[in-house]
Design a protein around this motif. Structure first.
Motif, short mmCIF file in Angstrom:
data_model
loop_
_atom_site.label_atom_id
_atom_site.label_comp_id
_atom_site.label_asym_id
_atom_site.label_seq_id
_atom_site.Cartn_x
_atom_site.Cartn_y
_atom_site.Cartn_z
N VAL A 1 1.60 10.37 40.26
CA VAL A 1 0.61 11.38 39.90
C VAL A 1 0.35 11.35 38.40
O VAL A 1 -0.79 11.49 37.96
CB VAL A 1 1.02 12.78 40.39
N ALA A 2 1.39 11.15 37.60
CA ALA A 2 1.19 11.01 36.16
C ALA A 2 0.29 9.82 35.85
O ALA A 2 -0.59 9.91 34.98
CB ALA A 2 2.54 10.86 35.45
N MET B 1 -7.80 12.38 29.32
CA MET B 1 -6.94 12.40 30.49
C MET B 1 -7.50 13.41 31.49
O MET B 1 -7.98 14.47 31.12
CB MET B 1 -5.52 12.79 30.09
N ARG B 2 -7.41 13.06 32.75
CA ARG B 2 -7.88 13.94 33.82
C ARG B 2 -6.96 15.14 33.97
O ARG B 2 -5.76 15.05 33.72
CB ARG B 2 -7.91 13.16 35.13
N LYS B 3 -7.53 16.26 34.38
CA LYS B 3 -6.73 17.47 34.62
C LYS B 3 -6.42 17.58 36.11
O LYS B 3 -7.23 17.23 36.96
CB LYS B 3 -7.50 18.73 34.21
N VAL C 1 0.67 20.23 36.28
CA VAL C 1 -0.43 21.15 36.59
C VAL C 1 -1.09 21.60 35.29
O VAL C 1 -0.42 22.13 34.40
CB VAL C 1 0.06 22.37 37.39
N ASP C 2 -2.39 21.39 35.19
CA ASP C 2 -3.13 21.80 34.00
C ASP C 2 -3.82 23.15 34.18
O ASP C 2 -4.02 23.87 33.21
CB ASP C 2 -4.18 20.74 33.65
N GLU C 3 -4.22 23.45 35.42
CA GLU C 3 -4.88 24.72 35.72
C GLU C 3 -4.40 25.24 37.06
O GLU C 3 -4.20 24.46 37.99
CB GLU C 3 -6.41 24.57 35.82
N LEU C 4 -4.25 26.55 37.16
CA LEU C 4 -3.99 27.25 38.42
C LEU C 4 -5.18 28.13 38.72
O LEU C 4 -5.59 28.93 37.88
CB LEU C 4 -2.76 28.15 38.30
N ILE D 1 -9.01 16.45 39.03
CA ILE D 1 -8.38 16.26 40.33
C ILE D 1 -8.02 17.63 40.89
O ILE D 1 -7.37 18.42 40.21
CB ILE D 1 -7.11 15.40 40.17
N LEU D 2 -8.45 17.91 42.12
CA LEU D 2 -8.22 19.21 42.74
C LEU D 2 -7.15 19.10 43.83
O LEU D 2 -7.19 18.20 44.66
CB LEU D 2 -9.52 19.73 43.35
N VAL D 3 -6.21 20.05 43.79
CA VAL D 3 -5.15 20.14 44.80
C VAL D 3 -5.40 21.40 45.62
O VAL D 3 -5.38 22.51 45.09
CB VAL D 3 -3.75 20.23 44.16
N TYR D 4 -5.68 21.23 46.92
CA TYR D 4 -5.82 22.36 47.83
C TYR D 4 -4.48 22.64 48.49
O TYR D 4 -3.82 21.72 48.98
CB TYR D 4 -6.81 22.03 48.96
#
Length: 189
Positions: free
Chosen positions: A110-111, A1-3, A139-142, A121-124
């Motif tokens: 989004v899920a 699964m993508r993060k 959210v998988d990473e901050l 996937i990057l969220v700016y």
């Protein structure tokens, strides 16, 4: 699964509003510009190179779409223009920036995006979207670039909703200009 990886410029008092200066009418807009350093620029280029898709809120999308399509070259402009871009919005009718797609429902759409094939996937920025992603545990990473200043108020990621979210430190780095780069993984309960 993508993060899903969220990346934010943030002040010591937790404000993420108007780091570039023109995003809102915040009286201290542009607060991050006095801390430019080659290391922070390279970090952002490397960060973008580590993913293959962008996820943006409507306001960030519109700001980016008004600037990036006319930019070329380097490790950033060509990549950001080429990548698939998903914008979450209930009101946006068209997404004309190259390779852009509109999603309507954070929880469902989004899920589903996370379950597709591809890289991370990057969220700016996109504070409103990020709050919704956090709420739905998407959210998988901050990745926080913490700037050594307080601006006394403005839009924050973490509201006073008293919901416990746990993260583990993955990476930290101090830049000579006082900026901290902090990367956190979502901690499973």
């Amino acid at each position: 699964m993508r993060k899903i990886i969220v990346t934010e410029f943030i002040t010591l008092d937790g404000v993420v509003e108007a780091p570039g200066g023109n995003e809102t009418l915040h009286p201290h807009g542009g607060w991050q510009f006095n801390y430019n350093a080659p290391e922070t620029g390279q970090y952002k280029v490397d960060e973008l190179a580590s993913v293959d898709t962008l996820l943006l809120g409507k306001n960030t999308y519109e700001l980016f779409a008004g600037y990036w399509p006319s930019q070329t070259g380097g490790g950033f402009a060509d990549r950001i223009n080429r990548y698939p871009k998903y914008v979450v919005s209930h009101s946006l009718q068209k997404a004309e920036w190259n390779n852009s797609h509109i999603l309507r429902d954070v929880a469902k759409d989004v899920a589903a995006l996370k379950k597709t094939n591809g890289g991370d996937i990057l969220v700016y920025g996109s504070a409103t979207l990020v709050k919704a992603l956090l709420h739905h545990d998407l959210v998988d990473e901050l990745r926080l670039m913490v700037f050594p200043l307080s601006i006394g108020g403005g839009l924050r990621l973490f509201e006073d909703n008293r919901v416990l979210k746990k993260f583990e430190l993955k990476y930290s780095r101090t830049i000579n200009n006082g900026v901290l780069i902090l990367e956190y993984w979502k901690r499973e309960h």
